[in-house]
Design a protein around this motif. Structure first.
Motif, PDB file in Angstrom:
ATOM      1  N   ASN A 128       0.877  -1.174   0.000  1.00 46.82           N
ATOM      2  CA  ASN A 128       0.000   0.000   0.000  1.00 46.82           C
ATOM      3  C   ASN A 128       0.907   1.214   0.000  1.00 46.82           C
ATOM      4  O   ASN A 128       1.692   1.408   0.925  1.00 46.82           O
ATOM      5  CB  ASN A 128      -0.906   0.006   1.233  1.00 46.82           C
ATOM      6  CG  ASN A 128      -1.866   1.193   1.213  1.00 46.82           C
ATOM      7  OD1 ASN A 128      -1.465   2.343   1.026  1.00 46.82           O
ATOM      8  ND2 ASN A 128      -3.144   0.926   1.408  1.00 46.82           N
ATOM      9  N   THR A 130       0.133   4.488  -0.079  1.00 48.51           N
ATOM     10  CA  THR A 130      -0.346   5.794   0.348  1.00 48.51           C
ATOM     11  C   THR A 130       0.395   6.217   1.606  1.00 48.51           C
ATOM     12  O   THR A 130       0.703   5.395   2.464  1.00 48.51           O
ATOM     13  CB  THR A 130      -1.858   5.784   0.674  1.00 48.51           C
ATOM     14  OG1 THR A 130      -2.091   4.911   1.773  1.00 48.51           O
ATOM     15  CG2 THR A 130      -2.673   5.350  -0.527  1.00 48.51           C
ATOM     16  N   HIS A 158     -15.432  -0.992   3.727  1.00 47.36           N
ATOM     17  CA  HIS A 158     -15.314  -0.801   2.281  1.00 47.36           C
ATOM     18  C   HIS A 158     -16.653  -0.986   1.610  1.00 47.36           C
ATOM     19  O   HIS A 158     -17.622  -1.437   2.202  1.00 47.36           O
ATOM     20  CB  HIS A 158     -14.293  -1.769   1.676  1.00 47.36           C
ATOM     21  CG  HIS A 158     -12.877  -1.407   1.988  1.00 47.36           C
ATOM     22  ND1 HIS A 158     -12.238  -1.822   3.137  1.00 47.36           N
ATOM     23  CD2 HIS A 158     -11.974  -0.653   1.306  1.00 47.36           C
ATOM     24  CE1 HIS A 158     -11.005  -1.341   3.150  1.00 47.36           C
ATOM     25  NE2 HIS A 158     -10.813  -0.627   2.058  1.00 47.36           N
ATOM     26  N   HIS A 210      -7.924   6.292   9.060  1.00 46.61           N
ATOM     27  CA  HIS A 210      -7.535   6.688   7.714  1.00 46.61           C
ATOM     28  C   HIS A 210      -8.739   6.525   6.809  1.00 46.61           C
ATOM     29  O   HIS A 210      -9.353   5.460   6.782  1.00 46.61           O
ATOM     30  CB  HIS A 210      -6.396   5.822   7.192  1.00 46.61           C
ATOM     31  CG  HIS A 210      -5.992   6.163   5.786  1.00 46.61           C
ATOM     32  ND1 HIS A 210      -6.593   5.595   4.681  1.00 46.61           N
ATOM     33  CD2 HIS A 210      -5.087   7.040   5.304  1.00 46.61           C
ATOM     34  CE1 HIS A 210      -6.060   6.099   3.581  1.00 46.61           C
ATOM     35  NE2 HIS A 210      -5.141   6.978   3.931  1.00 46.61           N
ATOM     36  N   GLU A 211      -9.071   7.586   6.081  1.00 53.36           N
ATOM     37  CA  GLU A 211     -10.186   7.525   5.139  1.00 53.36           C
ATOM     38  C   GLU A 211      -9.679   7.809   3.739  1.00 53.36           C
ATOM     39  O   GLU A 211      -9.019   8.836   3.511  1.00 53.36           O
ATOM     40  CB  GLU A 211     -11.249   8.569   5.506  1.00 53.36           C
ATOM     41  CG  GLU A 211     -11.878   8.321   6.870  1.00 53.36           C
ATOM     42  CD  GLU A 211     -12.771   9.471   7.332  1.00 53.36           C
ATOM     43  OE1 GLU A 211     -13.621   9.225   8.196  1.00 53.36           O
ATOM     44  OE2 GLU A 211     -12.608  10.611   6.861  1.00 53.36           O
ATOM     45  N   SER A 212      -9.968   6.905   2.802  1.00 49.14           N
ATOM     46  CA  SER A 212      -9.587   7.107   1.410  1.00 49.14           C
ATOM     47  C   SER A 212     -10.652   7.938   0.730  1.00 49.14           C
ATOM     48  O   SER A 212     -11.838   7.697   0.931  1.00 49.14           O
ATOM     49  CB  SER A 212      -9.508   5.761   0.692  1.00 49.14           C
ATOM     50  OG  SER A 212      -8.451   5.003   1.196  1.00 49.14           O
ATOM     51  N   SER A 214     -10.025   8.949  -2.821  1.00 49.80           N
ATOM     52  CA  SER A 214      -9.967   8.327  -4.147  1.00 49.80           C
ATOM     53  C   SER A 214      -8.560   7.827  -4.458  1.00 49.80           C
ATOM     54  O   SER A 214      -7.605   8.157  -3.755  1.00 49.80           O
ATOM     55  CB  SER A 214     -10.434   9.303  -5.220  1.00 49.80           C
ATOM     56  OG  SER A 214      -9.460  10.291  -5.443  1.00 49.80           O
ATOM     57  N   ARG A 215      -8.487   7.005  -5.488  1.00 47.41           N
ATOM     58  CA  ARG A 215      -7.235   6.322  -5.834  1.00 47.41           C
ATOM     59  C   ARG A 215      -6.061   7.241  -6.142  1.00 47.41           C
ATOM     60  O   ARG A 215      -4.911   6.792  -6.137  1.00 47.41           O
ATOM     61  CB  ARG A 215      -7.459   5.406  -7.041  1.00 47.41           C
ATOM     62  CG  ARG A 215      -8.231   4.158  -6.707  1.00 47.41           C
ATOM     63  CD  ARG A 215      -8.263   3.224  -7.893  1.00 47.41           C
ATOM     64  NE  ARG A 215      -9.049   2.044  -7.555  1.00 47.41           N
ATOM     65  CZ  ARG A 215     -10.362   2.028  -7.531  1.00 47.41           C
ATOM     66  NH1 ARG A 215     -11.043   3.107  -7.860  1.00 47.41           N
ATOM     67  NH2 ARG A 215     -11.005   0.920  -7.188  1.00 47.41           N
ATOM     68  N   ALA A 217      -4.725   8.970  -4.387  1.00 48.13           N
ATOM     69  CA  ALA A 217      -3.844   8.948  -3.214  1.00 48.13           C
ATOM     70  C   ALA A 217      -2.616   8.075  -3.499  1.00 48.13           C
ATOM     71  O   ALA A 217      -1.527   8.332  -2.994  1.00 48.13           O
ATOM     72  CB  ALA A 217      -4.591   8.410  -2.001  1.00 48.13           C
TER      73      ALA A 217
ATOM     74  N   TYR B 203      -6.380  13.493  -1.331  1.00 45.70           N
ATOM     75  CA  TYR B 203      -7.147  12.292  -1.637  1.00 45.70           C
ATOM     76  C   TYR B 203      -7.319  11.341  -0.462  1.00 45.70           C
ATOM     77  O   TYR B 203      -7.769  10.208  -0.635  1.00 45.70           O
ATOM     78  CB  TYR B 203      -6.500  11.550  -2.817  1.00 45.70           C
ATOM     79  CG  TYR B 203      -6.372  12.424  -4.030  1.00 45.70           C
ATOM     80  CD1 TYR B 203      -5.143  12.906  -4.454  1.00 45.70           C
ATOM     81  CD2 TYR B 203      -7.506  12.818  -4.732  1.00 45.70           C
ATOM     82  CE1 TYR B 203      -5.033  13.744  -5.549  1.00 45.70           C
ATOM     83  CE2 TYR B 203      -7.411  13.655  -5.831  1.00 45.70           C
ATOM     84  CZ  TYR B 203      -6.178  14.118  -6.235  1.00 45.70           C
ATOM     85  OH  TYR B 203      -6.074  14.942  -7.316  1.00 45.70           O
ATOM     86  N   GLN B 204      -6.982  11.762   0.724  1.00 46.41           N
ATOM     87  CA  GLN B 204      -7.169  10.948   1.922  1.00 46.41           C
ATOM     88  C   GLN B 204      -7.210  11.851   3.143  1.00 46.41           C
ATOM     89  O   GLN B 204      -6.717  12.982   3.086  1.00 46.41           O
ATOM     90  CB  GLN B 204      -6.056   9.898   2.056  1.00 46.41           C
ATOM     91  CG  GLN B 204      -4.654  10.495   2.139  1.00 46.41           C
ATOM     92  CD  GLN B 204      -3.561   9.491   1.824  1.00 46.41           C
ATOM     93  OE1 GLN B 204      -3.521   8.392   2.384  1.00 46.41           O
ATOM     94  NE2 GLN B 204      -2.655   9.864   0.937  1.00 46.41           N
TER      95      GLN B 204
END
Lengths: 252, 252, 252, 252
Positions: A128, A130, A158, A210-212, A214-215, A217, B203-204
């Motif tokens: 990952n 990010t 999710h 942690h909050e996503s 969008s991709r 990131a 984005y996060q």
């Protein structure tokens, strides 16, 4: 920094869009398995204004050495699949090109190859990529070090159709010695991605979340990695290695 | 560890109850301004089973040297008020007794005195002595170091009658360069205390949250501090100093 | 309103403390199984200033008719255990005393008895008597009615030593057709109690959250119930019955 | 249901994409102020597979009567701006076409026109047309009815560049009598949108939270509205009117 991308799926496209608009990076080309979009430029495909070539190249029958000679780059960012590294790895390493892989899972053969390549160039791998998730992992392990007896549980949320437990949650659990049964899994609606590590003390609770959104990131994460690898000697790195210098800074 | 407590208000009582039940600590006596409860034992007042003497002593007209000679202790924990240090400070320091102060605010004269005393003994001062809040502060500053440009805001929530902005929130804001206007203050019902530091990336989002369950958290914080001061040479310490060794550990 | 309490455990004590300080209610006596504290007044035991008698009476060998004649009350609030109703139920109903039970679980024999008693007086029973939780249940079911296809999951969080799934969470799941596997259970530290119902829509998420601060919430819930039962005819009621009139109001 | 869309900005495009893929709705045409994209089909512009015509029509110099005669629809959904209604309103109402407006703000002249039009057809107007936010508003007001004295505060969080207080938060505050000072505003990173209504009771806290994932939520909201207006007689409606029947259901 001249950059090439391996993979052009949803993650790859998001990463490409971030690189295209970053003034410090120039997306030279994208290698992908599927033949569609071959020859087109990423900026045109994604509808983003950019002067970067970002030429889409089909991987079938391609001669990596030739591609790298004709379109030299400083760093390759891999968002394809676990076979990808076998395609470009040796050619890239022999030319001293830095490799940044964000592949979520590698088997023993790939891990072995990564170690091989790291003798010749800088190789980075993180399932990952990010910044936020890797920070969460680091910060969580640190709190556990301070309070080894604290109760820890994980909640990952999710979208409804996501299969299986989040790889990130599994990795967090392993790092923190959290039993699989204490990974709480929520599947509902269109939740992009939310991970929460709960630290239960007798009289207080600490929650690292942690909050996503969008991709993209992933793109910013790859950029953070590329920038932080700039001065590193050849070797094999993960995200935690990149966070250490900030810790040292933090102590002084 | 033989312990004495200064102050026996709501915080002091909560701290006393934690110390009374901790096998590694023995509460010898409690010094308080108000004359009520004088002579009684803390365990009896609080209804907690414990063999610790925990004798309540009234501060008026008291001879600190005498108290310390007759009831020697290893460490003094101060939850009284900013004048307290003037009462016991010099006598305690001269006997090499460690001082742990959790007073929320000291003026210049007290800060000066703390520095004086730290030449003779170990002196610790933290306006908020809970492990959780100090961890939050440390972890927040670390994330800001990694991502200096990230947007940061703070939300603090407390019970309806709490006056003014939370001192913890103010301290967090100062440490993170957050503008006072970006400290969001909620006053509602009986919320014990909740602090959230929001890190907004493109984005996060990362959210570091601390929730207070009850004041006994101060007691556990004081105990953590006492244990971590055990091997320290004389000097002036704050909570961050105690977290550093864990960071060093974490790096290796 | 003259009130009697059945049960004086942790919940009972918290409820007693709320009633003692409410000017509209007068705690006359408390019936408990254990003989300790017999004869003492609740205000004295709890250290709360109040003129309410609140006399603690031991249930063994007690003649309920006699107690109710000598110490008449308008309403009985039961926080004891499932056997309690057998002790006071018939005697109370025959005198038209309103019964408010907050017992978490009743078997068929008790449920049958409640129906019997409701022919003579107002009988209320709710396993969770807090306003907040019952509101959550009602509001959740309403949202599900509007959007029957929405994905729903539940997260309940409690202190480490709490056994089994929260009865509240089970009840919420049944009301919303949520599969037991979709009740996520967190056990950590000293978390008093937190229930979250997650509604996952494709492009938005709604989260209904209830956080317990302390058991006194039961007391306020019992008071809300007592006030709302005042004008009701005899019969058997639950919390939802009490919320309906507010709905009707809300529509007009 | 044959549908037309007024406006094709970010919200309009998101709504169009939802309608295009909904089997019960057929997007016939889109009226927009700007001349770009004129003549193209929405499905082609948005890259979505759909048989719906979705023809983009430029509003300048257009004869609404003629458009409506040549391309009849059952309902018009307006995501343009406050002037839009003046363009299509009278023509649509005269043909009995249902009007659904999601315009965030109307002046007196527009509100007056809406009332006029509602004499001839079904007219719906809601500044925020998502199901989730309107549910939050309804559910919040209901809780306040049950507990009029409860402390209420609002927290709204959005991306860094969003100007001014969220209109939704303002509307929530008005509905709940929350002082503007008790609307807490967070601007950070890329947060799409998060609204939280906090109900502070003495011993418990209830939090109603809405999180936006993406603008397509407006599309689903418009569809919900269109479906629920199907059987309504002409008149002026808002979202709350559509939720009432579900409440009635809920009571019985």
């Amino acid at each position: 920094m001249k950059t090439a991308l391996i993979g052009f799926g949803r993650a790859g496209k998001a990463v490409a869009s971030v690189i295209l608009t970053n003034p410090d990076f120039k997306l030279e080309w994208i290698l992908r398995k599927r033949p569609s979009l071959t020859g087109r430029s990423a900026s045109e495909v994604l509808g983003i204004e950019s002067d970067d070539p970002g030429k889409v190249i089909s991987a079938s029958g391609v001669d990596m050495e030739k591609i790298l000679d004709e379109n030299p780059v400083d760093v390759i960012i891999d968002f394809s699949s676990e076979e990808g590294i076998h395609r470009y790895g040796k050619a890239a390493a022999s030319k001293g090109i830095r490799i940044i892989s964000a592949i979520s899972h590698y088997g023993d053969s790939e891990k072995s190859l990564l170690r091989e390549l790291s003798k010749e160039t800088v190789v980075f791998w993180s399932p990952n990529i990010t910044l936020g998730i890797n920070y969460l992992m680091f910060a969580s392990r640190f709190l556990q070090k301070i309070a080894p007896w604290v109760d820890i549980e994980i909640i990952e949320q999710h979208f409804k159709t996501k299969d299986g437990i989040s790889g990130t949650a599994v990795k967090l659990a392993e790092a923190l010695d959290v039993k699989p049964a204490d990974i709480n899994v929520v599947r509902a609606g269109g939740i992009v991605g939310k991970h929460e590590v709960i630290f239960g003390f007798p009289y207080q609770t600490v929650r690292l979340i942690h909050e996503s959104i969008s991709r993209e990131a992933f793109g910013n994460g790859a950029i953070f990695v590329a920038q932080n690898l700039r001065d590193k000697p050849k070797g094999l790195y993960n995200f935690e290695d990149l966070l250490h210098p900030y810790f040292n800074d933090h102590l002084n």
